[in-house]
Design an enzyme around this catalytic site. Structure first.
Site, PDB file in Angstrom:
ATOM      1  N   TYR A 129       0.843  -1.206   0.000  1.00  0.00           N
ATOM      2  CA  TYR A 129       0.000   0.000   0.000  1.00  0.00           C
ATOM      3  C   TYR A 129       0.873   1.250   0.000  1.00  0.00           C
ATOM      4  O   TYR A 129       0.623   2.196  -0.754  1.00  0.00           O
ATOM      5  CB  TYR A 129      -0.912  -0.033   1.226  1.00  0.00           C
ATOM      6  CG  TYR A 129      -1.800   1.175   1.375  1.00  0.00           C
ATOM      7  CD1 TYR A 129      -2.813   1.451   0.465  1.00  0.00           C
ATOM      8  CD2 TYR A 129      -1.628   2.050   2.454  1.00  0.00           C
ATOM      9  CE1 TYR A 129      -3.624   2.577   0.604  1.00  0.00           C
ATOM     10  CE2 TYR A 129      -2.437   3.164   2.610  1.00  0.00           C
ATOM     11  CZ  TYR A 129      -3.433   3.419   1.675  1.00  0.00           C
ATOM     12  OH  TYR A 129      -4.232   4.526   1.821  1.00  0.00           O
ATOM     13  N   TRP A 161      -5.713   1.109  10.209  1.00  0.00           N
ATOM     14  CA  TRP A 161      -5.950   1.126   8.767  1.00  0.00           C
ATOM     15  C   TRP A 161      -5.758  -0.265   8.178  1.00  0.00           C
ATOM     16  O   TRP A 161      -6.399  -0.637   7.191  1.00  0.00           O
ATOM     17  CB  TRP A 161      -5.022   2.136   8.086  1.00  0.00           C
ATOM     18  CG  TRP A 161      -5.147   2.115   6.596  1.00  0.00           C
ATOM     19  CD1 TRP A 161      -4.205   1.729   5.691  1.00  0.00           C
ATOM     20  CD2 TRP A 161      -6.304   2.480   5.825  1.00  0.00           C
ATOM     21  NE1 TRP A 161      -4.694   1.832   4.417  1.00  0.00           N
ATOM     22  CE2 TRP A 161      -5.984   2.289   4.467  1.00  0.00           C
ATOM     23  CE3 TRP A 161      -7.583   2.945   6.165  1.00  0.00           C
ATOM     24  CZ2 TRP A 161      -6.895   2.552   3.444  1.00  0.00           C
ATOM     25  CZ3 TRP A 161      -8.490   3.203   5.148  1.00  0.00           C
ATOM     26  CH2 TRP A 161      -8.144   3.008   3.804  1.00  0.00           C
ATOM     27  N   GLU A 199     -12.006   5.826   4.965  1.00  0.00           N
ATOM     28  CA  GLU A 199     -11.388   6.586   6.055  1.00  0.00           C
ATOM     29  C   GLU A 199     -12.358   6.733   7.219  1.00  0.00           C
ATOM     30  O   GLU A 199     -11.962   6.704   8.381  1.00  0.00           O
ATOM     31  CB  GLU A 199     -10.932   7.965   5.565  1.00  0.00           C
ATOM     32  CG  GLU A 199      -9.780   7.934   4.566  1.00  0.00           C
ATOM     33  CD  GLU A 199      -8.483   7.400   5.134  1.00  0.00           C
ATOM     34  OE1 GLU A 199      -8.371   7.257   6.366  1.00  0.00           O
ATOM     35  OE2 GLU A 199      -7.563   7.137   4.338  1.00  0.00           O
TER      36      GLU A 199
END
Length: 204
Positions: free
Chosen positions: A26, A56, A48
């Protein structure tokens, strides 16, 4: 560890990008790269929001589940979701089953479906700061959680009916979608990692 650190290939990266293979991929291929398009930005805005209060990594590993559950985050499709769809989502183990976040995701799609095409993209990117306004961060301590621009973005989104977005979530969106570049100065994503690797090789 707060400074850029070498990965398995010797290149320096932001330390959070070295903790798992998922994060490394990522970090190297997505985070901080410009994202455009209403649907793409709606997806990032939703993810988000779902990440709020969580790691995350939890969201990243469920991203395909989210995409399947929310019709690829196509605003027009999600805007047509019914109460039956909401019930389905609350029972879906492939996503984060948080009622408030799910309801906000559906409500936001209905709001955005009424906006002119490209309006979400224009609004979000209108808050991108001047890249020359802040030097590249040297350590994670130099990376803010909130900025005046993210506060203004959250305020504008809320004013136009978008739910579950605050200054911190807005700044995470700005980082992820390339409105700001918060890769550390020595990170390979800035080109610094390769240079630093060469410096260490010569010094050795």
């Amino acid at each position: 560890m707060t400074a850029a650190a070498p990965g398995p290939d010797g290149a320096l990266r932001c330390p959070w990008g070295l903790s798992t293979e998922d994060y490394t991929a990522y970090h190297d291929t997505e985070w901080g790269r410009p994202v455009h398009g209403d649907d793409a930005l709606y997806e990032r805005l939703c993810l988000e929001a779902f990440q709020s209060g969580l790691s995350w990594l939890t969201i990243l590993r469920r991203r395909e589940g989210f995409r399947t559950a929310f019709a690829g985050f196509e605003i027009a499709k999600v805007a047509r979701f019914t109460d039956d769809d909401a019930a389905r989502l609350l029972a879906d183990p492939g996503i984060i089953r948080n009622r408030a976040k799910i309801e906000a995701t559906l409500a936001n799609a209905r709001v955005l479906a009424e906006w002119p095409e490209g309006d979400l993209d224009r609004l979000i990117w209108s808050h991108a700061p001047d890249p020359a306004g802040r030097p590249a961060p040297r350590t994670l301590a130099d990376v803010p959680a909130v900025t005046p621009e993210s506060t203004a973005l959250a305020k504008d989104l809320k004013k136009r009916g978008i739910r579950f977005v605050g200054p911190t979530t807005a700044y995470a969106l700005m980082q992820a979608c390339g409105l700001v570049d918060d890769h550390l100065a020595d990170c390979v994503a800035r080109g610094g990692g390769k240079a630093a690797k060469k410096r260490r090789t010569k010094a050795g």
